[in-house]
Design an enzyme around this catalytic site. Sequence first.
Site, PDB file in Angstrom:
ATOM      1  N   ASP A   1       4.777   0.458   4.022  1.00 18.84           N
ATOM      2  CA  ASP A   1       4.565  -0.912   4.892  1.00 18.84           C
ATOM      3  C   ASP A   1       4.476  -1.881   4.003  1.00 18.84           C
ATOM      4  OD1 ASP A   1       2.126  -0.396   3.782  1.00 18.84           O
ATOM      5  OD2 ASP A   1       1.235   0.222   5.949  1.00 18.84           O
TER       6      ASP A   1
ATOM      7  N   GLU B   1       5.796   9.718   3.468  1.00 23.44           N
ATOM      8  CA  GLU B   1       5.496   8.424   3.144  1.00 23.44           C
ATOM      9  C   GLU B   1       4.817   8.235   1.852  1.00 23.44           C
ATOM     10  OE1 GLU B   1       3.409   4.296   4.705  1.00 23.44           O
ATOM     11  OE2 GLU B   1       3.015   6.252   5.724  1.00 23.44           O
TER      12      GLU B   1
ATOM     13  N   ASP C   1       0.859  -1.056  -0.007  1.00 23.10           N
ATOM     14  CA  ASP C   1      -0.173   0.006  -0.036  1.00 23.10           C
ATOM     15  C   ASP C   1       0.879   1.193  -0.114  1.00 23.10           C
ATOM     16  OD1 ASP C   1      -2.687   1.397   0.539  1.00 23.10           O
ATOM     17  OD2 ASP C   1      -1.409   1.793   2.341  1.00 23.10           O
TER      18      ASP C   1
ATOM     19  N   TYR D   1      -7.837   2.407   7.229  1.00 24.55           N
ATOM     20  CA  TYR D   1      -8.725   2.963   6.322  1.00 24.55           C
ATOM     21  C   TYR D   1     -10.118   2.645   6.625  1.00 24.55           C
ATOM     22  CZ  TYR D   1      -4.818   3.229   3.149  1.00 24.55           C
ATOM     23  OH  TYR D   1      -3.658   3.610   2.501  1.00 24.55           O
TER      24      TYR D   1
END
Length: 488
Positions: A86, A469, A83, A231
């Site tokens: 990670d 990120e 994703d 999420y």
Amino acid sequence: MGGYSNSIIISLLVIFSGIVNSQSNNYTWTPASYKEALSKGILFFEGQRSGKLPASQRVTWRGDSALTDGNYTGVDLTGGYYDAGDNVKFVWPMSFTIALLSWAAVEYGSDIGNAGELANLHTAIKWGTDFLIKAHPSATTFYTQVGDGNRDHSCWERPEDMDTLRTVYKIDTNTPGSEAAADAAAAFAAASIVFSKDNPSYSATLLAHSKSLFDFADKYQGSYQQSSPFYISYSGFKDELLWAAAWLYKATGDGRYLTYVISNKGWSQTVSEFSWDNKFAGAQTLLAKEFLKGNSNLLSYKSNADLFVCALIPGSNSLQIRRTPGGLLYIRDDVNLQYVTSASMVLLVYSKALTAAGRSGVQCGSTMFSNAKIREFAKSQVDYIMGNNPMRTSYMTGFGTKFPTRVHHRGASIPSIRTFPQKVTCGGGYGTYYSSPGSNPNIHVGALVGGPDSNDKFSDSRSDYSEMEPTTYMNAAFVGAVAAFLSG
């Protein structure tokens, strides 16, 4: 490019395709600059791959990983994309990623082909849809996550080394998740258009999965909660259902889906973001295009698409989103560039559609914003990301002479398994590599990071995930935005 050493890449990138204007201290981007950014934005996805890597893999610091995903449930769930920084496969945002990449191919396929990147884009899309097919083994079963987010985030290790539990989550008739199912339906439908000419049998397979998942999402309505706290749906599932139906109508021309969006037009809301959670602006833009082709029953969607423009564009009397002093849209503190890239993509697709339909622009109160003005504003956002900003830095790793070097990404921040085959443990990664003040040993070329704060300040700090990120859907939206400028 992905196999080069850090020092060689940095040296090569000094040969920069942007031209610096010494008086304004701004970059003047050429079509070659946007082509380079597109190419690297697509390359990024090869660094996010999970599963058995092909011989054609260009990002060579990555290796095979997660080769037993799904085994304990008896389902092959290998492949797909990690994703972000990670090692979890969150399938709901992965679907959004594939839909955005497909939308880019649908809107700008010719220009992307002329840039020599259409095959790479198709490969990136298919890597995702191949996984989504595996994740949908029956009409009412869809696997929505592989990996335990909490356990994964407690470790800092390469995907090739990871030993955290690869927990599998799914939705079915007993535990529905309409957001995840409908988003996957949208991705399948959009991708079916991409492959309809070159691979019609594969396109038909994608479309069959799309129809099945849409029916599942609509019949067994319920909000998806299984990927909490990472999420969580705040907008509900009606936006995803409209998003999926809009793509299915575009892919099939079947009046059933047109009837669906007309019957449920009351669901549509005025919004100021387009994101993995909120799909209203995307659905509205797709359906506004159908209105512009003559379907008067879709006027409300066109009105909402106009209001999305008015909520974002400077000078509008209904402006809702602030900008940084340097001109960047600033929607949220958490990985803000994800919202900038997606908004820019929608503005560019919509202004293009308005131009094609002979419409002059969007009326926001007493002010008319021309299509050229809308495009110019979206371009300013893309240019900011590429380096036209107060920090004089590109927010795409590996693009320009100055870019983030400590990306919050496990695989990029630990030496490649090809050059350092010793296992890096869960805790060992945190102690040795996460906390290291040095640059990442692997440049994750093409990765967009979260971007600067509300005052245009940016610290290249690995520990600041909100600024450092990358995410797949952020890159996918950037691909769709930057593609608009390939031909000038």
